[in-house]
Design a protein around this motif. Structure first.
Motif, PDB file in Angstrom:
ATOM      1  N   GLY A 179       0.810  -1.156   0.078  1.00 37.04           N
ATOM      2  CA  GLY A 179      -0.019  -0.056   0.068  1.00 37.04           C
ATOM      3  C   GLY A 179       0.946   1.266  -0.123  1.00 37.04           C
ATOM      4  N   CYS A 180       2.050   1.089   0.453  1.00 32.91           N
ATOM      5  CA  CYS A 180       3.029   2.252   0.663  1.00 32.91           C
ATOM      6  C   CYS A 180       3.684   2.498  -0.579  1.00 32.91           C
ATOM      7  CB  CYS A 180       3.640   2.215   1.979  1.00 32.91           C
ATOM      8  SG  CYS A 180       2.861   2.165   3.380  1.00 32.91           S
ATOM      9  N   GLY A 181       3.858   1.446  -1.301  1.00 30.87           N
ATOM     10  CA  GLY A 181       5.045   1.156  -2.532  1.00 30.87           C
ATOM     11  C   GLY A 181       4.868   2.394  -3.575  1.00 30.87           C
ATOM     12  N   SER A 182       3.466   2.762  -3.758  1.00 29.26           N
ATOM     13  CA  SER A 182       3.330   3.766  -4.780  1.00 29.26           C
ATOM     14  C   SER A 182       3.435   5.053  -4.640  1.00 29.26           C
ATOM     15  CB  SER A 182       2.000   3.372  -5.448  1.00 29.26           C
ATOM     16  OG  SER A 182       0.857   3.793  -4.545  1.00 29.26           O
ATOM     17  N   GLY A 183       3.861   5.469  -3.219  1.00 32.20           N
ATOM     18  CA  GLY A 183       4.230   6.647  -2.727  1.00 32.20           C
ATOM     19  C   GLY A 183       2.946   7.591  -2.373  1.00 32.20           C
ATOM     20  N   GLY A 184       1.844   6.728  -1.817  1.00 29.42           N
ATOM     21  CA  GLY A 184       0.617   7.313  -1.497  1.00 29.42           C
ATOM     22  C   GLY A 184      -0.170   7.622  -2.690  1.00 29.42           C
ATOM     23  N   HIS A 185       0.079   7.298  -3.999  1.00 33.80           N
ATOM     24  CA  HIS A 185      -0.856   7.778  -5.271  1.00 33.80           C
ATOM     25  C   HIS A 185      -1.821   6.687  -5.513  1.00 33.80           C
ATOM     26  CE1 HIS A 185       2.210  10.646  -6.242  1.00 33.80           C
ATOM     27  NE2 HIS A 185       2.989   9.967  -5.818  1.00 33.80           N
ATOM     28  N   THR A 186      -1.937   5.658  -4.633  1.00 33.63           N
ATOM     29  CA  THR A 186      -3.066   4.821  -5.155  1.00 33.63           C
ATOM     30  C   THR A 186      -4.465   5.385  -4.917  1.00 33.63           C
ATOM     31  OG1 THR A 186      -3.101   3.873  -2.880  1.00 33.63           O
ATOM     32  CG2 THR A 186      -1.830   2.542  -4.587  1.00 33.63           C
ATOM     33  N   GLU A 187      -4.754   6.222  -3.864  1.00 29.79           N
ATOM     34  CA  GLU A 187      -6.063   7.044  -3.947  1.00 29.79           C
ATOM     35  C   GLU A 187      -6.618   7.797  -4.980  1.00 29.79           C
ATOM     36  OE1 GLU A 187      -3.825   7.688  -1.047  1.00 29.79           O
ATOM     37  OE2 GLU A 187      -4.247   5.561  -0.266  1.00 29.79           O
ATOM     38  N   SER A 188      -5.600   8.376  -5.656  1.00 29.27           N
ATOM     39  CA  SER A 188      -5.780   9.405  -6.741  1.00 29.27           C
ATOM     40  C   SER A 188      -5.669   8.749  -8.162  1.00 29.27           C
ATOM     41  CB  SER A 188      -4.473  10.496  -6.510  1.00 29.27           C
ATOM     42  OG  SER A 188      -3.301   9.707  -7.067  1.00 29.27           O
ATOM     43  N   VAL A 189      -5.625   7.438  -8.263  1.00 27.82           N
ATOM     44  CA  VAL A 189      -5.658   6.874  -9.588  1.00 27.82           C
ATOM     45  C   VAL A 189      -7.229   6.361  -9.754  1.00 27.82           C
ATOM     46  CG1 VAL A 189      -5.207   4.802 -10.754  1.00 27.82           C
ATOM     47  CG2 VAL A 189      -3.412   5.843  -9.370  1.00 27.82           C
ATOM     48  N   PRO A 190      -7.766   6.915 -10.641  1.00 29.17           N
ATOM     49  CA  PRO A 190      -8.943   6.697 -11.190  1.00 29.17           C
ATOM     50  C   PRO A 190      -9.323   5.103 -11.653  1.00 29.17           C
ATOM     51  CG  PRO A 190      -8.113   7.843 -12.884  1.00 29.17           C
ATOM     52  CD  PRO A 190      -7.157   7.813 -11.919  1.00 29.17           C
ATOM     53  N   PRO A 191     -10.552   4.701 -11.765  1.00 34.57           N
ATOM     54  CA  PRO A 191     -10.687   3.420 -12.439  1.00 34.57           C
ATOM     55  C   PRO A 191     -10.209   3.439 -14.031  1.00 34.57           C
ATOM     56  CG  PRO A 191     -12.758   4.169 -11.356  1.00 34.57           C
ATOM     57  CD  PRO A 191     -11.784   5.318 -11.336  1.00 34.57           C
ATOM     58  N   THR A 192      -9.732   2.298 -14.195  1.00 30.13           N
ATOM     59  CA  THR A 192      -9.112   2.168 -15.642  1.00 30.13           C
ATOM     60  C   THR A 192     -10.024   2.397 -16.828  1.00 30.13           C
ATOM     61  OG1 THR A 192      -7.724   0.421 -14.743  1.00 30.13           O
ATOM     62  CG2 THR A 192      -7.774   0.587 -17.062  1.00 30.13           C
ATOM     63  N   ALA A 193      -9.666   3.284 -17.687  1.00 26.73           N
ATOM     64  CA  ALA A 193     -10.637   3.898 -18.687  1.00 26.73           C
ATOM     65  C   ALA A 193     -10.707   2.656 -19.763  1.00 26.73           C
ATOM     66  CB  ALA A 193      -9.984   5.318 -19.508  1.00 26.73           C
ATOM     67  N   THR A 194     -11.715   2.706 -20.480  1.00 25.68           N
ATOM     68  CA  THR A 194     -12.083   1.988 -21.555  1.00 25.68           C
ATOM     69  C   THR A 194     -12.433   2.554 -22.961  1.00 25.68           C
ATOM     70  OG1 THR A 194     -14.208   1.404 -20.983  1.00 25.68           O
ATOM     71  CG2 THR A 194     -12.896  -0.338 -20.197  1.00 25.68           C
ATOM     72  N   GLY A 195     -12.218   1.618 -23.996  1.00 25.02           N
ATOM     73  CA  GLY A 195     -12.893   2.489 -24.974  1.00 25.02           C
ATOM     74  C   GLY A 195     -11.953   2.439 -26.299  1.00 25.02           C
ATOM     75  N   SER A 196     -12.457   3.243 -27.417  1.00 27.14           N
ATOM     76  CA  SER A 196     -11.405   3.424 -28.582  1.00 27.14           C
ATOM     77  C   SER A 196     -10.396   4.236 -28.465  1.00 27.14           C
ATOM     78  CB  SER A 196     -12.573   3.903 -29.685  1.00 27.14           C
ATOM     79  OG  SER A 196     -12.952   5.222 -29.501  1.00 27.14           O
ATOM     80  N   LEU A 197      -9.601   4.087 -29.210  1.00 26.82           N
ATOM     81  CA  LEU A 197      -8.260   5.032 -29.485  1.00 26.82           C
ATOM     82  C   LEU A 197      -8.814   6.401 -29.319  1.00 26.82           C
ATOM     83  CD1 LEU A 197      -4.860   4.403 -31.238  1.00 26.82           C
ATOM     84  CD2 LEU A 197      -6.074   6.580 -31.315  1.00 26.82           C
ATOM     85  N   GLU A 198      -9.901   6.763 -30.135  1.00 28.14           N
ATOM     86  CA  GLU A 198     -10.325   8.213 -30.148  1.00 28.14           C
ATOM     87  C   GLU A 198     -10.801   8.620 -28.988  1.00 28.14           C
ATOM     88  OE1 GLU A 198      -9.937   6.694 -34.301  1.00 28.14           O
ATOM     89  OE2 GLU A 198     -10.921   5.806 -32.671  1.00 28.14           O
ATOM     90  N   ARG A 199     -11.677   7.601 -28.270  1.00 29.38           N
ATOM     91  CA  ARG A 199     -12.019   7.994 -26.716  1.00 29.38           C
ATOM     92  C   ARG A 199     -11.052   8.328 -25.718  1.00 29.38           C
ATOM     93  NH1 ARG A 199     -13.715   6.062 -21.979  1.00 29.38           N
ATOM     94  NH2 ARG A 199     -15.628   6.719 -21.106  1.00 29.38           N
TER      95      ARG A 199
END
Length: 140
Positions: free
Chosen positions: A28-48
């Motif tokens: 939980g600490c390995g990412s420098g505390g950035h885990t809370e600020s990472v949004p759900p992974t986006a999906t969609g076309s290249l253009e999106r």
């Protein structure tokens, strides 16, 4: 015999559980505390995906299996690619990682660029960070 082994096994099990708890805590600490600020992974076309990160894609490859574009936004230049299959994506990443680089990986898409650019993209697109081979560590 059972009375002698019981406490030893219990101590070993306790040690394993404490070790596992430490690993979970450190992860939980390995990412420098950035885990809370990472949004759900986006999906969609290249253009999106390109629209999400405010870039106008300059298409380089537009095939059934892979679509790949050069992009530039306020964070810098990067390559954005989408794939028809998970397997095709993983094969592409595995081959590309031999050349080094920083990769932001989502479901059937990848962004490749400098470390700072990829980190910035992650703040919008989510995804997982992967690193290519580090050829600077080899001595000759």
């Amino acid at each position: 015999m059972l009375l002698t082994r019981g406490p030893e096994e219990q101590m070993r099990l306790t040690g394993l559980l404490l070790g596992a708890a430490a690993v979970v805590t450190l992860a939980g600490c390995g990412s420098g505390g950035h885990t809370e600020s990472v949004p759900p992974t986006a999906t969609g076309s290249l253009e999106r995906l390109a629209a999400e990160v405010k870039c106008k894609p300059n298409m380089q490859t537009d095939a059934d299996e892979i679509r790949q574009a050069l992009c530039r936004n306020g964070d810098g230049k990067f390559i954005l690619a989408t794939f028809a299959t998970d397997r095709g994506q993983r094969e592409w990443i595995n081959d590309a990682k031999d050349y080094g680089g920083h990769y932001l990986v989502g479901r059937k898409w990848v962004a490749v660029g400098d470390g700072g650019v990829v980190e910035a993209l992650r703040g919008t697109l989510g995804g997982d960070l992967e690193e290519g081979a580090d050829h600077h560590a080899h001595s000759g």
